[in-house]
Design a protein around this motif. Structure first.
Motif, mmCIF file in Angstrom:
data_model
loop_
_atom_site.group_PDB
_atom_site.id
_atom_site.type_symbol
_atom_site.label_atom_id
_atom_site.label_comp_id
_atom_site.label_asym_id
_atom_site.label_seq_id
_atom_site.Cartn_x
_atom_site.Cartn_y
_atom_site.Cartn_z
ATOM 1 N N VAL A 166 1.025 -1.137 0.023
ATOM 2 C CA VAL A 166 -0.095 0.142 -0.093
ATOM 3 C C VAL A 166 0.864 1.061 -0.054
ATOM 4 C CG1 VAL A 166 -1.736 1.264 1.398
ATOM 5 C CG2 VAL A 166 -1.948 -1.153 1.272
ATOM 6 N N SER B 169 1.044 -5.753 22.963
ATOM 7 C CA SER B 169 0.433 -6.162 21.910
ATOM 8 C C SER B 169 -0.945 -6.552 21.993
ATOM 9 C CB SER B 169 1.105 -7.413 21.205
ATOM 10 O OG SER B 169 2.382 -7.068 20.726
ATOM 11 N N MET C 224 11.992 -8.885 22.243
ATOM 12 C CA MET C 224 13.424 -9.083 22.140
ATOM 13 C C MET C 224 14.166 -10.053 20.927
ATOM 14 S SD MET C 224 15.195 -9.985 25.792
ATOM 15 C CE MET C 224 14.529 -9.162 27.159
ATOM 16 N N ASP D 138 -3.348 -0.154 15.142
ATOM 17 C CA ASP D 138 -1.843 -0.599 15.653
ATOM 18 C C ASP D 138 -1.457 0.213 16.546
ATOM 19 O OD1 ASP D 138 -0.754 1.453 13.987
ATOM 20 O OD2 ASP D 138 -0.804 0.279 12.334
HETATM 21 C C1 LIG Z 1 11.610 -9.213 18.077
HETATM 22 C C2 LIG Z 1 10.529 -8.767 18.824
HETATM 23 C C3 LIG Z 1 10.074 -9.254 19.920
HETATM 24 C C4 LIG Z 1 8.706 -8.698 20.428
HETATM 25 N N1 LIG Z 1 8.027 -9.344 21.784
HETATM 26 C C5 LIG Z 1 7.095 -8.838 22.210
HETATM 27 C C6 LIG Z 1 6.418 -9.387 23.379
HETATM 28 O O1 LIG Z 1 6.799 -10.402 23.805
HETATM 29 N N2 LIG Z 1 5.180 -9.047 23.879
HETATM 30 C C7 LIG Z 1 4.405 -7.833 23.075
HETATM 31 O O2 LIG Z 1 3.486 -7.640 23.480
HETATM 32 N N3 LIG Z 1 5.104 -7.311 21.911
HETATM 33 C C8 LIG Z 1 6.285 -7.853 21.433
HETATM 34 N N4 LIG Z 1 6.683 -7.113 20.400
HETATM 35 C C9 LIG Z 1 5.889 -6.200 19.742
HETATM 36 C C10 LIG Z 1 5.138 -6.809 18.818
HETATM 37 O O3 LIG Z 1 5.697 -7.758 17.808
HETATM 38 C C11 LIG Z 1 4.446 -5.719 17.946
HETATM 39 O O4 LIG Z 1 3.701 -5.034 19.059
HETATM 40 C C12 LIG Z 1 3.018 -6.343 17.026
HETATM 41 O O5 LIG Z 1 3.867 -7.346 16.293
HETATM 42 C C13 LIG Z 1 2.508 -5.211 16.312
HETATM 43 O O6 LIG Z 1 1.443 -5.700 15.566
HETATM 44 P P1 LIG Z 1 0.946 -5.173 14.096
HETATM 45 O O7 LIG Z 1 -0.076 -5.831 13.485
HETATM 46 O O8 LIG Z 1 0.496 -3.557 14.686
HETATM 47 O O9 LIG Z 1 2.117 -4.888 13.360
HETATM 48 P P2 LIG Z 1 2.906 -5.935 12.405
HETATM 49 O O10 LIG Z 1 2.764 -7.321 13.185
HETATM 50 O O11 LIG Z 1 4.472 -5.458 12.208
HETATM 51 O O12 LIG Z 1 2.406 -6.145 11.074
HETATM 52 C C14 LIG Z 1 2.327 -5.108 10.305
HETATM 53 C C15 LIG Z 1 2.066 -5.963 8.847
HETATM 54 O O13 LIG Z 1 1.808 -4.782 7.832
HETATM 55 C C16 LIG Z 1 2.495 -5.126 6.672
HETATM 56 N N5 LIG Z 1 2.786 -3.774 5.900
HETATM 57 C C17 LIG Z 1 3.628 -2.601 6.581
HETATM 58 N N6 LIG Z 1 3.552 -1.879 5.506
HETATM 59 C C18 LIG Z 1 2.807 -2.216 4.743
HETATM 60 C C19 LIG Z 1 2.600 -1.704 3.344
HETATM 61 N N7 LIG Z 1 2.880 -0.407 2.992
HETATM 62 N N8 LIG Z 1 1.602 -2.387 2.436
HETATM 63 C C20 LIG Z 1 1.298 -3.514 2.775
HETATM 64 N N9 LIG Z 1 1.646 -4.113 4.101
HETATM 65 C C21 LIG Z 1 2.392 -3.425 4.969
HETATM 66 C C22 LIG Z 1 3.733 -5.629 7.490
HETATM 67 O O14 LIG Z 1 4.544 -6.579 6.264
HETATM 68 C C23 LIG Z 1 3.302 -6.598 8.485
HETATM 69 O O15 LIG Z 1 2.850 -7.684 8.033
HETATM 70 C C24 LIG Z 1 8.168 -7.716 19.832
HETATM 71 C C25 LIG Z 1 8.424 -7.082 18.802
HETATM 72 C C26 LIG Z 1 9.585 -7.707 18.149
HETATM 73 C C27 LIG Z 1 10.059 -6.868 16.841
#
Ligand SMILES: Cc1cc2nc3c(=O)[nH]c(=O)nc-3n(C[C@H](O)[C@H](O)[C@H](O)COP(=O)(O)OP(=O)(O)OC[C@H]3O[C@@H](n4cnc5c(N)ncnc54)[C@H](O)[C@@H]3O)c2cc1C
Lengths: 310, 192
Positions: free
Chosen positions: A9, A287, B1, A274
């Motif tokens: 997007v 999360s 992490m 998000d």
């Molecule tokens: C290593 C690591 C460990 C973590 N451990 C924890 C934990 O223990 N507990 C906890 O609560 N949180 C944890 N977190 C945080 C947690 O992973 C995030 O808060 C959560 O994944 C956010 O979810 P989301 O759906 O908002 O984003 P995401 O999971 O990042 O999903 C976003 C999606 O959108 C897609 N996207 C982005 N831009 C575009 C675009 N322009 N067009 C189309 N698609 C797009 C991406 O490819 C992705 O699939 C951790 C994060 C990391 C990196």
């Protein structure tokens, strides 16, 4: 339902009235083709920075500074948790006790600072929690230099003392100056402007960190651990990988991007669900909160669609 | 992490005492190459042979595998190549000379030519030096400590060392028992 994979997007398209989103524009990641998809409702959940990036890139006459950005808060108030410090100690007890395998969970000490007048801290507001656990020292523990050869192998074959440690995770306040901006000079392979990050901890976080470390040692000492040591590896925003706050919620459209239902104030058929919507960071892993707010926003959207309000 | 951070945090909690170089190699997933036509990349052939002997003297073959079986010298070459900056590599290679210097001074022979007991004598001298040595910056550990630390991590991260019986190998996935008598295991664990 159709899921369209390989779709990047690049923009949300505003309709002629300037009050509704028409749909999204995508670049096909495999063919590089540009396509548009139209919908009654758009849920944006590309992650806190990803969603802000798309919104900042969706400009029009109505929104020259980014989609729904009447307040100027889009991309601002970046928050993350600060951590990488705490304390650990040893115990000479329970040498006859052990465990087997990997412990699937740890311990958690919920926030205990600034909850009421009794717990009010002089140097910082809000607070932090601890995550930690105990285990026995393994082959990586300190073994006297003098040991090598068979004696070293004998030592390595045995486990050492029990150790117990806690790491603090602290809240970061929302600061308007902590921000992400589009860099139109450097684009990614799909033509989307990349993000420039500009964020720092300020006095409240730095003061909190002193207490995060010393209270950890105090607790472990009170728990009768020996050889208690503190550690602080230093921490920059971003290391916590709990980024949030870039399209914050609020009652006042002048100071926030989203309303209480995760809708863009000026364009209610766009929901951002998000970490971007977060107004404060708390000190717990984020999360589950994002998921709960998402479920709540989806439920609201369905009800509104049924009432033909969207 | 992410994994690196997670390991760093546990390494602290578990009280790891690896030198900075050995720790970054361990956390970075450093692995010895096992191919039969292996050639050292940073070490010379001669330095590699010397290191193989030093590692073996530190962790000799007993009823469990030794450092040579676990290819610890190859692990160290890999570590020097991919996890050490040029100035640290230089420091390491320069410091390595002390093994031959001490051997020649005491026995008029190179370290590789010494008998097992003579090798132990040299290690004892260097271990004493290492115990008194102060590394203020953490950048220049005593060479004995640097090699010992890397030998141990190379050993336990190799399949031969991990499964060789010195410690009990715990593969993934596996069960978890929260509280058992130490005597039922009787030794430490190596995690896969
Ligand atoms: C290593 C690591 C460990 C973590 N451990 C924890 C934990 O223990 N507990 C906890 O609560 N949180 C944890 N977190 C945080 C947690 O992973 C995030 O808060 C959560 O994944 C956010 O979810 P989301 O759906 O908002 O984003 P995401 O999971 O990042 O999903 C976003 C999606 O959108 C897609 N996207 C982005 N831009 C575009 C675009 N322009 N067009 C189309 N698609 C797009 C991406 O490819 C992705 O699939 C951790 C994060 C990391 C990196």
């Amino acid at each position: 339902m159709t899921i369209r994979p390989f779709s990047i997007v690049t923009e949300i398209i505003l309709d002629e009235t300037g009050k509704k989103a028409k749909g999204v524009r995508i670049v096909d990641a495999e063919t590089n083709e540009t396509k548009e998809y139209y919908a009654k409702v758009v849920f944006l959940c590309a992650s806190a920075f990803g969603s802000a990036q798309i919104l900042l890139n969706s400009t029009s006459e109505r929104f020259p500074n980014g989609f729904g950005n009447d307040s100027g808060e889009l991309g601002h108030n970046v928050m993350d948790h600060h951590f990488r410090l705490g304390a650990h100690g040893k115990s000479d007890e329970f040498k006859d006790k052990f465990y087997k395998g990997r412990r699937p969970t740890g311990i958690y000490i919920p926030r205990f600072r600034n909850l009421d007048t009794k717990t009010k801290m002089p140097n910082f507001i809000r607070g932090y929690g601890y995550q930690g656990g105990g285990s026995r020292e393994g082959w990586g523990r300190y073994i006297a230099e003098a040991e090598y050869g068979k004696a070293l192998k004998d030592s390595l074959s045995q486990n050492g003392d029990w150790t117990f440690g806690i790491t603090a995770f602290g809240e970061c306040l929302p600061y308007h100056e902590n921000k992400i901006t589009l860099n139109k000079d450097v684009k990614d392979i799909y033509g989307l402007p990349t993000l420039t990050m500009d964020a720092e901890w300020k006095t409240n976080e730095l003061e909190m960190r002193k207490d995060m470390m010393s209270a950890a040692a105090e607790m472990l000492e009170a728990a009768d651990l020996k050889d208690v040591r503190t550690f602080d590896y230093g921490c920059n925003p971003g290391l916590g990988i709990h980024e949030m706050g870039t399209a914050r919620m609020g009652l006042d459209p002048k100071t926030s991007v989203l309303n209480r239902w995760n809708q863009i104030h000026a364009v209610p058929n766009v929901f951002v669900t998000d970490g971007a919507f977060m107004t404060s960071a708390g000190c717990v892993n984020p999360s589950l909160t994002y998921m709960a707010f998402t479920a709540r926003a989806v439920n609201f959207a369905v009800e509104e669609l049924k009432k033909q309000n969207l | 992490m992410d994994r690196r951070e997670a390991l760093k945090a546990t390494s602290l909690i578990l009280g790891y005492s690896l030198t900075a170089g050995a720790a970054s190699a361990l956390l970075g997933g450093c692995k010895a190459q096992t191919s039969s036509d292996w050639q050292p990349q940073t070490l010379s052939a001669q330095q590699s042979d010397l290191l193989a002997e030093i590692c073996e003297a530190i962790l000799p073959k007993t009823d469990t595998p030794g450092a040579k079986d676990a290819l610890c010298h190859r692990y160290i070459d890999e570590m020097l190549t991919h996890f050490y900056k040029p100035e640290k590599q230089k420091y390491f290679l320069e410091a390595l000379k002390i093994f031959d210097e001490k051997s020649k001074a005491k026995y008029s022979k190179a370290f590789v030519a010494l008998s097992p007991t003579e090798k132990e004598e040299i290690l004892e001298i260097l271990a004493k030096e290492a115990a008194d040595y102060k590394d203020e910056t953490g950048e220049k550990p005593h060479i004995f400590r640097a090699i010992k630390s890397a030998t141990i991590s190379g050993y336990f991260t190799s399949e031969v060392g991990a499964k060789g019986g010195l410690c009990e190998f715990l593969p993934v996935p596996g069960p978890y028992k929260g509280c058992i008598d130490y005597s039922t295991v009787g030794k430490g664990y190596v995690l896969s």
